[in-house]
Design an enzyme around this catalytic site. Structure first.
Site, PDB file in Angstrom:
ATOM      1  N   LYS A  56      -7.535 -12.887  43.492  1.00 24.04           N
ATOM      2  CA  LYS A  56      -7.430 -11.723  44.391  1.00 24.04           C
ATOM      3  C   LYS A  56      -8.748 -10.936  44.404  1.00 24.04           C
ATOM      4  CE  LYS A  56      -3.980  -9.703  42.238  1.00 24.04           C
ATOM      5  NZ  LYS A  56      -3.774 -10.646  41.113  1.00 24.04           N
TER       6      LYS A  56
ATOM      7  N   ARG B 153       2.467  -3.397  42.831  1.00 22.17           N
ATOM      8  CA  ARG B 153       2.908  -4.405  41.870  1.00 22.17           C
ATOM      9  C   ARG B 153       4.398  -4.278  41.574  1.00 22.17           C
ATOM     10  NH1 ARG B 153      -2.452  -5.381  39.249  1.00 22.17           N
ATOM     11  NH2 ARG B 153      -2.207  -6.935  37.640  1.00 22.17           N
TER      12      ARG B 153
ATOM     13  N   ARG C 133     -12.255 -16.920  31.639  1.00 22.71           N
ATOM     14  CA  ARG C 133     -12.887 -16.002  32.592  1.00 22.71           C
ATOM     15  C   ARG C 133     -13.885 -15.048  31.921  1.00 22.71           C
ATOM     16  NH1 ARG C 133      -9.108 -12.425  36.573  1.00 22.71           N
ATOM     17  NH2 ARG C 133      -8.478 -11.299  34.694  1.00 22.71           N
TER      18      ARG C 133
ATOM     19  N   ARG D  18     -12.410  -9.834  29.336  1.00 24.95           N
ATOM     20  CA  ARG D  18     -11.415  -8.756  29.327  1.00 24.95           C
ATOM     21  C   ARG D  18     -10.539  -8.867  28.086  1.00 24.95           C
ATOM     22  NH1 ARG D  18      -8.762  -8.284  35.256  1.00 24.95           N
ATOM     23  NH2 ARG D  18      -6.960  -7.902  33.920  1.00 24.95           N
TER      24      ARG D  18
ATOM     25  N   ARG E 209       1.559 -11.045  30.890  1.00 26.69           N
ATOM     26  CA  ARG E 209       1.213 -10.603  32.256  1.00 26.69           C
ATOM     27  C   ARG E 209       1.849 -11.518  33.310  1.00 26.69           C
ATOM     28  NH1 ARG E 209      -4.842 -11.027  31.460  1.00 26.69           N
ATOM     29  NH2 ARG E 209      -5.124 -10.465  33.637  1.00 26.69           N
TER      30      ARG E 209
HETATM   31  P1  AMP Z   1      -5.625  -6.382  36.990  1.00 28.56           P
HETATM   32  O1  AMP Z   1      -7.088  -6.143  36.814  1.00 28.56           O
HETATM   33  O2  AMP Z   1      -5.180  -6.239  38.392  1.00 28.56           O
HETATM   34  O3  AMP Z   1      -5.183  -7.692  36.360  1.00 28.56           O
HETATM   35  O4  AMP Z   1      -4.882  -5.226  36.172  1.00 28.56           O
HETATM   36  C1  AMP Z   1      -5.059  -5.074  34.782  1.00 28.56           C
HETATM   37  C2  AMP Z   1      -3.958  -4.213  34.210  1.00 28.56           C
HETATM   38  O5  AMP Z   1      -3.997  -2.908  34.817  1.00 28.56           O
HETATM   39  C3  AMP Z   1      -2.549  -4.722  34.452  1.00 28.56           C
HETATM   40  O6  AMP Z   1      -2.138  -5.687  33.499  1.00 28.56           O
HETATM   41  C4  AMP Z   1      -1.752  -3.410  34.342  1.00 28.56           C
HETATM   42  O7  AMP Z   1      -1.592  -3.018  32.995  1.00 28.56           O
HETATM   43  C5  AMP Z   1      -2.688  -2.405  35.005  1.00 28.56           C
HETATM   44  N1  AMP Z   1      -2.431  -2.295  36.457  1.00 28.56           N
HETATM   45  C6  AMP Z   1      -3.277  -2.654  37.472  1.00 28.56           C
HETATM   46  N2  AMP Z   1      -2.722  -2.413  38.653  1.00 28.56           N
HETATM   47  C7  AMP Z   1      -1.495  -1.899  38.411  1.00 28.56           C
HETATM   48  C8  AMP Z   1      -0.417  -1.467  39.244  1.00 28.56           C
HETATM   49  N3  AMP Z   1      -0.482  -1.516  40.584  1.00 28.56           N
HETATM   50  N4  AMP Z   1       0.694  -0.995  38.634  1.00 28.56           N
HETATM   51  C9  AMP Z   1       0.793  -0.927  37.299  1.00 28.56           C
HETATM   52  N5  AMP Z   1      -0.176  -1.333  36.451  1.00 28.56           N
HETATM   53  C10 AMP Z   1      -1.311  -1.812  36.996  1.00 28.56           C
END
Ligand code: AMP
Length: 213
Positions: free
Chosen positions: A13, A88, A127, A160, A171
């Site tokens: 994404k 989400r 990654r 990360r 996740r």
């Molecule tokens: P990402 O970089 O999109 O994989 O997000 C990393 C982490 O940020 C996720 O595992 C969640 O803990 C938090 N996070 C990101 N976007 C959201 C969202 N829309 N709602 C809730 N938690 C989020």
């Protein structure tokens, strides 16, 4: 153009959102990036989010919804935006819908990128991201020319903290339970467009463009 990129962690994404941003000159809004920055800057938002993120869970809806509500009202979003990692949950999608309706705006398309879970685990464990420009690499499939250094800007690459096997599995489970139901939600609204995230980044981008233009 107002787009949502949907798909599990590691589906690509972020990469596709960055390419769309360049192509259409509209901002990429990544809740993950915003939250990670808040954590590293030690802000109030970061303090609220840190424990959930480290554990692979979702940050509470009200925290991210407030953040997005403010963001999409900013001038730079007037011509459109790409939501990457939001919504989400169904609640987040409903709140987004209400906010856009009040602004007399709508989402043009929800791009759902599908990738097998085994492939996602391989992608996420290897990654690496640039600490400065955000460029993405992979230990095996896309290694940088010099280990640990970004090919584009020369800054350090980092892994990360949530890209470890245990947190990745959590996740992916959270995605299945909380986020995957959004596919039905947006299918019923008539704007879900699904593609298989296989092939090169450029090949996938061509598919994305074919779905949005
Ligand atoms: P990402 O970089 O999109 O994989 O997000 C990393 C982490 O940020 C996720 O595992 C969640 O803990 C938090 N996070 C990101 N976007 C959201 C969202 N829309 N709602 C809730 N938690 C989020």
């Amino acid at each position: 153009m107002r787009l949502i990129l949907l798909g599990p962690p590691g589906a690509g994404k972020g990469t596709q959102a960055k390419m769309l941003k360049e192509k259409f000159n509209i901002p990429q809004i990544s809740t993950g990036d915003i939250l990670r920055k808040a954590v590293s800057n030690g802000t109030e938002l970061g303090e609220k989010a840190e424990a959930y993120m480290g554990d692979g869970g979702l940050v509470p809806d009200e925290v991210v919804v407030d953040l997005i509500k403010e963001k999409i009202k900013e001038d730079e979003c007037a011509r459109g935006f790409i939501l990457d990692g939001f919504p989400r949950t169904i609640v987040q999608a409903q709140k987004l819908g209400e906010t856009l309706e009040a602004m007399k705006l709508k989402i043009d398309a929800v791009i759902d990128i599908e990738v097998d879970p085994e492939e996602l685990i391989v992608r996420l464990t290897g990654r690496r991201s640039c600490s400065d420009c955000g460029a993405m690499f992979h230990d095996e499939t896309r290694p940088p020319e010099q280990a640990g250094v970004c090919d584009h800007c020369g800054h350090k690459l980092f892994q990360r903290t949530d890209d470890n096997k245990e947190t990745i599995l959590k996740r992916l489970a959270v995605y299945e339970n909380e986020t995957a139901p959004l596919k039905d939600y947006y299918r019923k609204q008539g704007n879900l467009k699904t593609l298989v995230g296989r092939g090169s980044v450029d090949e996938i981008f061509s598919q994305v463009l074919a779905l949005v233009t």
